[in-house]
Design an enzyme around this catalytic site. Sequence first.
Site, PDB file in Angstrom:
ATOM      1  N   GLU A  18       0.840  -1.201   0.000  1.00 22.94           N
ATOM      2  CA  GLU A  18       0.000   0.000   0.000  1.00 22.94           C
ATOM      3  C   GLU A  18       0.876   1.253   0.000  1.00 22.94           C
ATOM      4  O   GLU A  18       2.082   1.189   0.186  1.00 22.94           O
ATOM      5  CB  GLU A  18      -0.914   0.041   1.228  1.00 22.94           C
ATOM      6  CG  GLU A  18      -2.154  -0.835   1.143  1.00 22.94           C
ATOM      7  CD  GLU A  18      -3.252  -0.256   0.265  1.00 22.94           C
ATOM      8  OE1 GLU A  18      -3.018   0.789  -0.386  1.00 22.94           O
ATOM      9  OE2 GLU A  18      -4.345  -0.838   0.216  1.00 22.94           O
ATOM     10  N   ARG A 101      -9.226   0.982  12.390  1.00 29.71           N
ATOM     11  CA  ARG A 101      -7.828   1.424  12.318  1.00 29.71           C
ATOM     12  C   ARG A 101      -7.665   2.463  11.229  1.00 29.71           C
ATOM     13  O   ARG A 101      -8.474   2.556  10.298  1.00 29.71           O
ATOM     14  CB  ARG A 101      -6.900   0.245  12.052  1.00 29.71           C
ATOM     15  CG  ARG A 101      -6.982  -0.361  10.649  1.00 29.71           C
ATOM     16  CD  ARG A 101      -5.831  -1.320  10.445  1.00 29.71           C
ATOM     17  NE  ARG A 101      -5.829  -2.014   9.169  1.00 29.71           N
ATOM     18  CZ  ARG A 101      -5.269  -1.560   8.053  1.00 29.71           C
ATOM     19  NH1 ARG A 101      -4.712  -0.348   8.033  1.00 29.71           N
ATOM     20  NH2 ARG A 101      -5.270  -2.273   6.939  1.00 29.71           N
ATOM     21  N   ASN A 103      -6.196   4.014   7.905  1.00 28.98           N
ATOM     22  CA  ASN A 103      -5.930   3.368   6.637  1.00 28.98           C
ATOM     23  C   ASN A 103      -5.190   4.334   5.709  1.00 28.98           C
ATOM     24  O   ASN A 103      -4.178   4.896   6.093  1.00 28.98           O
ATOM     25  CB  ASN A 103      -7.259   2.874   6.030  1.00 28.98           C
ATOM     26  CG  ASN A 103      -7.063   1.844   4.940  1.00 28.98           C
ATOM     27  OD1 ASN A 103      -6.223   0.952   5.070  1.00 28.98           O
ATOM     28  ND2 ASN A 103      -7.842   1.937   3.872  1.00 28.98           N
ATOM     29  N   ASN A 152     -10.247   5.227   1.401  1.00 29.34           N
ATOM     30  CA  ASN A 152      -9.127   4.900   0.525  1.00 29.34           C
ATOM     31  C   ASN A 152      -8.935   6.004  -0.512  1.00 29.34           C
ATOM     32  O   ASN A 152      -9.828   6.831  -0.758  1.00 29.34           O
ATOM     33  CB  ASN A 152      -9.387   3.580  -0.217  1.00 29.34           C
ATOM     34  CG  ASN A 152      -8.769   2.393   0.477  1.00 29.34           C
ATOM     35  OD1 ASN A 152      -7.601   2.419   0.851  1.00 29.34           O
ATOM     36  ND2 ASN A 152      -9.555   1.340   0.665  1.00 29.34           N
ATOM     37  N   ASP A 201      -9.645   1.495  -4.563  1.00 33.12           N
ATOM     38  CA  ASP A 201      -8.659   1.468  -3.485  1.00 33.12           C
ATOM     39  C   ASP A 201      -7.780   2.708  -3.623  1.00 33.12           C
ATOM     40  O   ASP A 201      -8.281   3.817  -3.698  1.00 33.12           O
ATOM     41  CB  ASP A 201      -7.873   0.160  -3.544  1.00 33.12           C
ATOM     42  CG  ASP A 201      -7.219  -0.215  -2.219  1.00 33.12           C
ATOM     43  OD1 ASP A 201      -6.834   0.700  -1.459  1.00 33.12           O
ATOM     44  OD2 ASP A 201      -7.071  -1.410  -1.939  1.00 33.12           O
TER      45      ASP A 201
END
Length: 294
Positions: A18, A101, A103, A152, A201
Amino acid sequence: MSAVRITRIGTTKDQLGESPVWDERRQRLFWIDALAGLIRALDPVTSATEQFSAPAPIGSLALRRDGGAVLALRHGFARYDFDMRVLTEGPSIGLDHPKVRLNDGKADPHGRFVAGTMHGDRAPDEAPLGGLYRLDASGALELLETDLAVSNGPCFSPDGRTFYLADSARRIIWAYDYSQDGPLANKRVFVNTEAQDSGCDGATIDAEGYIWSVLVRIGKIARFSPDGTIVRTIDMPIRHPTSVTFGGTDLDILYVTSISRSHALGDDRPDAGGLFAVEGLGVRGLPAHRLGPA
């Protein structure tokens, strides 16, 4: 249009690759393996990759103007010094929930870090916790948005006046008016990707103001025009690409991270979890914003 070339770079294999970021100063590509708690740095000339460890999971990273990076960790932020390999904890979002959490995140044009949360395993009638947070150079933290299931792909238009953010679970990219000091404004749907059978994403903006976003569930990267129309798609050689950034000397190489095994998705192909370079796209990216005062 020139032929597109897709090449796997190096031999690294991420569980959940990522947050790729190109460092123009050092001509390096940084990215993370979110679940392994690793920061990787690639020298494209030699293909050598350096590795740094941080507490897992890592949501995202952004480079600082004075060196090092800021990380979005599980429930807070931290500064990382690459020379000393030292992590210094920063502010918490004040939410200690096992399924929530931090991201994806990006530096904004004004030197702040904007990062959102994901809330996994929610019941159908359960409202998502967390939201979108903005961290400034002094360490002050503000909440910009709520009701985000899986945030995202945050990115900014070339003039910095429009902010884009995907909620992958809802398969929507939102657009907002963005200013240096004010709240997000004029929220509207930029694109709904339900017809593509995938949420978006990670994402980045090219120099023409078009968004490149990963369609994570169908192994594709889409280029969206400023009005939200898909004008191009790239088929990747793995099932689950995750995020993209432009890099290279001329910012004309699209680097792509991917998944081998995350909590929700897996890919048994040999190249899954690899880092890829897409060349021959005929477009260039923009330099990454950095954190800290100008």
